[in-house]
Design a protein around this motif. Sequence first.
Motif, PDB file in Angstrom:
ATOM      1  N   UNK A 343       0.794  -1.058  -0.029  1.00  0.00           N
ATOM      2  CA  UNK A 343       0.097   0.043   0.118  1.00  0.00           C
ATOM      3  C   UNK A 343       0.678   1.131  -0.091  1.00  0.00           C
ATOM      4  N   UNK A 344       0.292   2.704   0.136  1.00  0.00           N
ATOM      5  CA  UNK A 344       0.976   3.637   0.162  1.00  0.00           C
ATOM      6  C   UNK A 344       1.835   3.880   1.202  1.00  0.00           C
ATOM      7  N   UNK A 345       1.381   3.231   2.335  1.00  0.00           N
ATOM      8  CA  UNK A 345       2.363   3.324   3.570  1.00  0.00           C
ATOM      9  C   UNK A 345       3.629   2.336   3.867  1.00  0.00           C
ATOM     10  N   UNK A 346       3.627   1.371   2.927  1.00  0.00           N
ATOM     11  CA  UNK A 346       4.741   0.381   2.908  1.00  0.00           C
ATOM     12  C   UNK A 346       3.984  -0.868   2.397  1.00  0.00           C
ATOM     13  N   UNK A 347       4.950  -2.018   2.710  1.00  0.00           N
ATOM     14  CA  UNK A 347       4.612  -3.329   2.326  1.00  0.00           C
ATOM     15  C   UNK A 347       4.542  -4.085   3.976  1.00  0.00           C
ATOM     16  N   UNK A 348       3.628  -4.737   4.240  1.00  0.00           N
ATOM     17  CA  UNK A 348       3.508  -5.494   5.323  1.00  0.00           C
ATOM     18  C   UNK A 348       3.042  -7.071   5.292  1.00  0.00           C
ATOM     19  N   UNK A 349       3.711  -7.740   6.219  1.00  0.00           N
ATOM     20  CA  UNK A 349       3.275  -9.241   5.928  1.00  0.00           C
ATOM     21  C   UNK A 349       2.306  -9.647   7.043  1.00  0.00           C
ATOM     22  N   UNK A 350       1.126 -10.301   6.645  1.00  0.00           N
ATOM     23  CA  UNK A 350       0.089 -10.855   7.709  1.00  0.00           C
ATOM     24  C   UNK A 350       0.011 -12.283   7.730  1.00  0.00           C
ATOM     25  N   UNK A 351       0.190 -12.808   8.897  1.00  0.00           N
ATOM     26  CA  UNK A 351       0.252 -14.190   9.295  1.00  0.00           C
ATOM     27  C   UNK A 351      -1.207 -14.421   9.851  1.00  0.00           C
ATOM     28  N   UNK A 352      -2.059 -14.779   9.127  1.00  0.00           N
ATOM     29  CA  UNK A 352      -3.540 -14.803   9.717  1.00  0.00           C
ATOM     30  C   UNK A 352      -3.815 -15.642  10.817  1.00  0.00           C
ATOM     31  N   UNK A 353      -3.032 -16.817  10.825  1.00  0.00           N
ATOM     32  CA  UNK A 353      -3.106 -18.009  11.738  1.00  0.00           C
ATOM     33  C   UNK A 353      -2.756 -17.528  12.937  1.00  0.00           C
ATOM     34  N   UNK A 354      -1.716 -16.524  13.027  1.00  0.00           N
ATOM     35  CA  UNK A 354      -1.049 -16.237  14.203  1.00  0.00           C
ATOM     36  C   UNK A 354      -1.661 -14.860  14.695  1.00  0.00           C
ATOM     37  N   UNK A 355      -2.666 -14.218  13.866  1.00  0.00           N
ATOM     38  CA  UNK A 355      -3.344 -13.003  14.488  1.00  0.00           C
ATOM     39  C   UNK A 355      -2.105 -11.971  14.490  1.00  0.00           C
ATOM     40  N   UNK A 356      -1.301 -11.983  13.425  1.00  0.00           N
ATOM     41  CA  UNK A 356      -0.091 -11.105  13.338  1.00  0.00           C
ATOM     42  C   UNK A 356       0.040 -10.126  11.914  1.00  0.00           C
ATOM     43  N   UNK A 357       0.364  -9.040  12.486  1.00  0.00           N
ATOM     44  CA  UNK A 357       0.507  -7.994  10.967  1.00  0.00           C
ATOM     45  C   UNK A 357       1.915  -7.330  11.440  1.00  0.00           C
ATOM     46  N   UNK A 358       2.716  -7.047  10.383  1.00  0.00           N
ATOM     47  CA  UNK A 358       4.082  -6.630  10.738  1.00  0.00           C
ATOM     48  C   UNK A 358       4.034  -5.001  11.043  1.00  0.00           C
ATOM     49  N   UNK A 359       2.504  -4.543  10.784  1.00  0.00           N
ATOM     50  CA  UNK A 359       2.414  -3.134  10.861  1.00  0.00           C
ATOM     51  C   UNK A 359       2.316  -3.013  12.694  1.00  0.00           C
ATOM     52  N   UNK A 360       2.036  -3.886  13.183  1.00  0.00           N
ATOM     53  CA  UNK A 360       2.000  -4.159  14.788  1.00  0.00           C
ATOM     54  C   UNK A 360       0.671  -3.583  15.502  1.00  0.00           C
ATOM     55  N   UNK A 361      -0.172  -2.966  14.656  1.00  0.00           N
ATOM     56  CA  UNK A 361      -1.417  -2.364  15.164  1.00  0.00           C
ATOM     57  C   UNK A 361      -2.431  -3.472  15.745  1.00  0.00           C
ATOM     58  N   UNK A 362      -2.720  -4.597  14.755  1.00  0.00           N
ATOM     59  CA  UNK A 362      -3.468  -5.956  15.224  1.00  0.00           C
ATOM     60  C   UNK A 362      -2.936  -6.443  16.528  1.00  0.00           C
ATOM     61  N   UNK A 363      -1.604  -6.514  16.902  1.00  0.00           N
ATOM     62  CA  UNK A 363      -1.132  -7.272  18.087  1.00  0.00           C
ATOM     63  C   UNK A 363      -1.562  -6.263  19.249  1.00  0.00           C
TER      64      UNK A 363
END
Length: 378
Positions: A343-363
């Motif tokens: 996206x416009x803010x960068x590239x982030x990896x999401x591990x859906x099974x671990x409820x984890x996003x590299x942006x950190x907001x979800x955790x």
Amino acid sequence: MDEGITQECVDCFERYQSKFDDQYFTVSELEPDQVSITKVYNNNEAKVKWIAFKYEKLVKSNPSIDVNGQEYSTEEVSQGSYLVFWVSEEGGILEGLHTIYWSGWLSLKGPFDGVLLSAVSLDTNSGLFPLAVCICGKETQDSWEWFLSSLKVYLNYLEGRNLTFISDRQNGVIAALEIHFPFAQRRYYARHIYADFKFTYKGDHYKKLFWRAARSSNIFDFKACMEEIALINPAAKNWLLDIHPQHWSRYSYDPVIRCDHITNNMTEAFNSMLSTHRVASYLDLLEFIRIIVMRKFNDIKEECSSWSSVLPPRVHIKILKHSKESRTLTMIATRNMVYELIGACGVYAVKLREYNCACGSWQVSGIPCCHAMATINH
């Protein structure tokens, strides 16, 4: 007044204060020719010691008093008499409680002195949930220790329980927390840290970078902000890092807590409700708190019954907002439900099974971010 009667009064009232049906008699001097006896009727400006006296026998005979969901307890300590007004609810929020905000203290001014200590939390809809208030002589480490020890019993706190306290580092509260809640997480209000920071490092550039750093949900964004601050003045970066990021920046918050608040908006909301009653008598103030809490709980109950979703309304709104933002993202799917979002803010990896996003907001918040919503909708 006859001399014999005067001496008799002195003998009766010497170093004594008596009460009869809320009528007080006191003596100000002990010499017969200087004695002054005053009768005061229905004194509304009650002191904390008088309040504790009113409840002392009842509480000692029944340590846990439950009246329509409110519990009251009193205790005599070395600093004077204290009264705590507990706000309780069977099960529910106390079982799922993770975060406690200190409203700090309100100075009680007028013909009496003292301070009001208070603690509040959040309900499932991120609304204000008062927990406890305490009237004491002054804000000291001893008063905080007594308040915390009582709160510890009330919460039925176990050392392994995940709990976070957020405060503005009031007098004695940090040392008291280390004694009674040594394993609990501690956060500081970012606004108070910035208030100290801007005293030395002034300017909008510092302000913008500080708040970017405080709101950073991942270490990469945080370090980028710190480096920008260091380019302006390395001493400013060192000043901020002297306060460990786990106390004021989202990226370093414990993900188990699921709370990303960095300000004290909740405590300010509670203080504003009490602002008109700060100079009232102790009894009037406690009665006012009891009424607003009772109304607050009833409003919450009625609001919950009208929810159109299993999710709290504020959480539902955030999810819809993130879902809308996810439409602008480009997604690349890999194996094991791992995705890459561009996206416009960068590239982030999401591990859906671990409820984890590299942006950190979800955790940190526990609410799926726009990157996570893109993968969930997929």
